[in-house]
Design an enzyme around this catalytic site. Structure first.
Site, PDB file in Angstrom:
ATOM      1  N   CYS A 128      41.200  37.877  30.762  1.00 34.29           N
ATOM      2  CA  CYS A 128      39.871  37.881  31.392  1.00 34.29           C
ATOM      3  C   CYS A 128      39.457  39.304  31.768  1.00 34.29           C
ATOM      4  O   CYS A 128      38.519  39.859  31.236  1.00 34.29           O
ATOM      5  CB  CYS A 128      39.883  37.038  32.675  1.00 34.29           C
ATOM      6  SG  CYS A 128      40.403  35.373  32.459  1.00 34.29           S
TER       7      CYS A 128
HETATM    8  N1  SAJ Z   1      45.867  43.787  38.919  1.00 30.10           N
HETATM    9  C1  SAJ Z   1      46.182  45.006  39.503  1.00 30.10           C
HETATM   10  N2  SAJ Z   1      45.845  45.205  40.793  1.00 30.10           N
HETATM   11  C2  SAJ Z   1      45.202  44.249  41.536  1.00 30.10           C
HETATM   12  C3  SAJ Z   1      44.889  43.027  40.916  1.00 30.10           C
HETATM   13  C4  SAJ Z   1      45.236  42.803  39.608  1.00 30.10           C
HETATM   14  O1  SAJ Z   1      46.766  45.887  38.860  1.00 30.10           O
HETATM   15  O2  SAJ Z   1      44.937  44.489  42.714  1.00 30.10           O
HETATM   16  C5  SAJ Z   1      46.204  43.565  37.508  1.00 30.10           C
HETATM   17  C6  SAJ Z   1      47.161  42.412  37.304  1.00 30.10           C
HETATM   18  O3  SAJ Z   1      48.494  42.850  37.387  1.00 30.10           O
HETATM   19  C7  SAJ Z   1      46.800  41.950  35.891  1.00 30.10           C
HETATM   20  C8  SAJ Z   1      45.311  42.244  35.804  1.00 30.10           C
HETATM   21  O4  SAJ Z   1      45.024  43.197  36.824  1.00 30.10           O
HETATM   22  O5  SAJ Z   1      47.491  42.717  34.933  1.00 30.10           O
HETATM   23  C9  SAJ Z   1      44.442  41.003  36.016  1.00 30.10           C
HETATM   24  O6  SAJ Z   1      44.885  40.406  37.186  1.00 30.10           O
HETATM   25  P1  SAJ Z   1      44.016  39.279  37.984  1.00 30.10           P
HETATM   26  O7  SAJ Z   1      44.655  39.116  39.330  1.00 30.10           O
HETATM   27  O8  SAJ Z   1      42.594  39.613  37.956  1.00 30.10           O
HETATM   28  O9  SAJ Z   1      44.365  37.941  37.220  1.00 30.10           O
HETATM   29  P2  SAJ Z   1      43.706  37.222  35.983  1.00 30.10           P
HETATM   30  O10 SAJ Z   1      43.544  38.087  34.810  1.00 30.10           O
HETATM   31  O11 SAJ Z   1      44.515  35.991  35.818  1.00 30.10           O
HETATM   32  O12 SAJ Z   1      42.224  36.879  36.516  1.00 30.10           O
HETATM   33  C10 SAJ Z   1      41.925  35.566  36.842  1.00 30.10           C
HETATM   34  C11 SAJ Z   1      40.420  35.534  36.837  1.00 30.10           C
HETATM   35  N3  SAJ Z   1      39.972  34.173  36.883  1.00 30.10           N
HETATM   36  C12 SAJ Z   1      38.869  33.852  36.161  1.00 30.10           C
HETATM   37  O13 SAJ Z   1      38.280  34.627  35.443  1.00 30.10           O
HETATM   38  C13 SAJ Z   1      38.425  32.448  36.267  1.00 30.10           C
HETATM   39  C14 SAJ Z   1      39.869  36.292  38.034  1.00 30.10           C
HETATM   40  O14 SAJ Z   1      38.458  36.045  38.155  1.00 30.10           O
HETATM   41  C15 SAJ Z   1      40.544  35.852  39.297  1.00 30.10           C
HETATM   42  O15 SAJ Z   1      39.996  36.569  40.398  1.00 30.10           O
HETATM   43  C16 SAJ Z   1      42.032  36.164  39.164  1.00 30.10           C
HETATM   44  O16 SAJ Z   1      42.511  35.292  38.117  1.00 30.10           O
HETATM   45  C17 SAJ Z   1      42.777  35.878  40.448  1.00 30.10           C
HETATM   46  O17 SAJ Z   1      42.202  36.155  41.529  1.00 30.10           O
HETATM   47  O18 SAJ Z   1      43.940  35.478  40.339  1.00 30.10           O
END
Ligand code: SAJ
Length: 440
Positions: free
Chosen positions: A274
């Site tokens: 995403c």
């Molecule tokens: N990440 C960081 N630092 C952070 C947060 C994330 O480096 O502070 C990295 C993670 O390690 C990963 C990437 O970013 O590699 C994405 O992480 P994510 O927490 O955004 O997780 P996703 O990709 O599973 O995003 C999903 C999304 N859900 C939908 O699109 C419906 C996102 O909108 C959600 O906010 C997220 O999950 C969530 O909050 O878990």
């Protein structure tokens, strides 16, 4: 009775038949919730394995309850097929197919186009088609509506189209399909009324917006917000390294501000299907309007640079130990793109594996959720996760923490590793062991 009234009546008495195209981590939970709401659901899938599992009541999606799926298929409320023509009986068709990027980094619309193509002959008057796949603003009006009206139907009168972004967060213990507010926008006001009326019978809270384009934009904004803030905190990590300041201390202290702040944490890069991808759909669309989405470009540049930054930091570290990276034995801890899941799509750990090996390092990995991966440099070869034992850990010159799964025994690592590069600040919670710990 108008098609609108017919549909509203069918939603009220749950006699509408609902099609869901794509039974993945978005489509299967939606199909289950829709069947639980009382509808008969036809799941359309191209993967025969998924069809077999669904029809046998065998669940394959973590967010779906095994018993519920089994019960719904047994009761004939939900079944799967590869035959798009069965959608002839459907009053509503939800499209929940992937929208990745292609090799040039542009939107890959092939899954949406294929779904629309395959359902062409099943399209009939009185049908609502609602697209849920994340896509560029304008897709519903420019791609879906022309497909539906190509047979002479009038949008908003004979046939209806809406966009309602998926907000599935796999593994989230609190929010799932039924209790996550659902944004809905229609190709016309009538389309929106009908789509809201349908979703209201399945999902607890509906957020109505003025158009399908607005709904498409909401989704992209949500995930672009994350990508840019992760890019900001990753650049903060780089700046803190220049100034020799602990970025984790900075972020954690800033996070004590009780208002006007939301913490994000630096890491080895941006993974998943995403966050690294959705902003590119927005930037791509704006480019066609001669506008450069500079924040998105800059965040993408910084986030995709983070694996290089980690490798540079490790090279400096080994240099200080008078050891070339070439020949250094490295244990890469964590292969999935974020903690506590098994998904390796776009994982920065894969970039780290490739880059470190290209510099001659001997790299093994350990990930309790990912027992085996295909070698990114040669897909025909498989690489297996090693065992995490005291003896094994001691064999490595460096342990690189890339994904901070909660289940990993960090105490064992602290006691048996020589040197740890911690890109997730995972060791913070553990009293110092024998190993020297260097943080991102
Ligand atoms: N990440 C960081 N630092 C952070 C947060 C994330 O480096 O502070 C990295 C993670 O390690 C990963 C990437 O970013 O590699 C994405 O992480 P994510 O927490 O955004 O997780 P996703 O990709 O599973 O995003 C999903 C999304 N859900 C939908 O699109 C419906 C996102 O909108 C959600 O906010 C997220 O999950 C969530 O909050 O878990």
């Amino acid at each position: 009775m108008s098609y609108r009234e017919q549909l509203l009546t069918k939603f009220k008495d749950r006699t509408a038949i609902i099609g869901v195209i794509g039974l993945g981590y978005v489509g299967l939970p939606l199909a289950v919730e829709t069947a639980k709401a009382g509808y008969k659901v036809i799941g359309i899938e191209v993967d025969l394995n998924k069809i077999k599992h669904v029809n046998a009541g065998e669940n394959y999606i973590g967010d779906v309850d095994d018993a519920e799926l089994a019960e719904l298929t047994k009761a004939g409320k939900l079944r799967a097929t590869s035959d798009f023509m069965e959608l002839k009986a459907a009053d509503v068709v939800a499209i929940t197919v992937p929208t990745p990027l292609n090799k040039t980094g542009d939107p890959d619309m092939s899954f949406i186009l294929d779904a629309l193509e395959m359902m062409t002959d099943a399209i009939h008057a009185g049908m609502l088609v609602t697209l849920e796949s994340t896509t560029y603003p304008g897709t519903t009006n420019e791609v879906v509506v022309p497909k539906l009206t190509s047979r002479g139907f009038k949008i908003g009168e004979d046939i209806f189209a809406s966009f309602s972004p998926e907000r599935v967060d796999p593994g989230n213990p609190h929010f799932h399909t039924q209790n996550t507010p659902k944004v809905v926008g229609g190709a016309t006001l009538n389309c929106c009324d009908i789509s809201v009326a349908f979703y209201e019978t399945v999902i607890a809270k509906i957020i109505r917006v003025n158009s399908a384009t607005a709904a498409e934009m909401v989704k992209l904004y949500e995930n672009t917000f994350r990508a840019i803030n992760i890019g900001l905190v990753n650049e903060l990590a780089i700046m803190c390294n220049v100034l020799n300041v602990d970025v984790w201390e900075i972020v954690n202290a800033a996070a004590t501000k009780p208002f006007g702040f939301m913490p994000f944490f630096p890491g080895p890069g941006l993974g998943g299907h995403c966050i690294p991808i959705d902003p590119s759909y927005l930037a791509w669309k704006l480019r066609s309007h001669n506008y450069r989405a500079r924040f998105i470009e800059l965040a993408t540049e910084i986030n995709s640079h983070m694996p290089d930054f980690v490798v540079d930091r490790i090279m400096d570290l080994m240099n200080k130990e008078h050891k070339a990276l070439n020949g250094t034995k490295i244990l890469l801890l964590g292969m999935s793109y974020k903690r506590d899941i098994d998904d390796v799509r776009e994982s920065p750990s894969l970039d780290l594996l490739v880059q470190l090996r290209k510099k001659g390092a001997i790299v093994d990995y350990y990930d309790p959720y990912v027992p085996v991966i295909r070698d990114p440099l040669n897909e025909a070869i498989q690489i297996k996760s090693v065992e995490l034992t005291a003896e094994n850990i001691a064999k490595f010159d460096l342990v690189l923490i890339s994904t901070d799964h909660k289940v990993i025994d960090y105490r064992l690592i602290a006691d048996n590793a020589k040197l740890i590069f911690d890109s997730r600040n995972a060791m913070e919670k553990f009293p110092k062991g024998n190993a020297r710990v260097v943080k991102l």
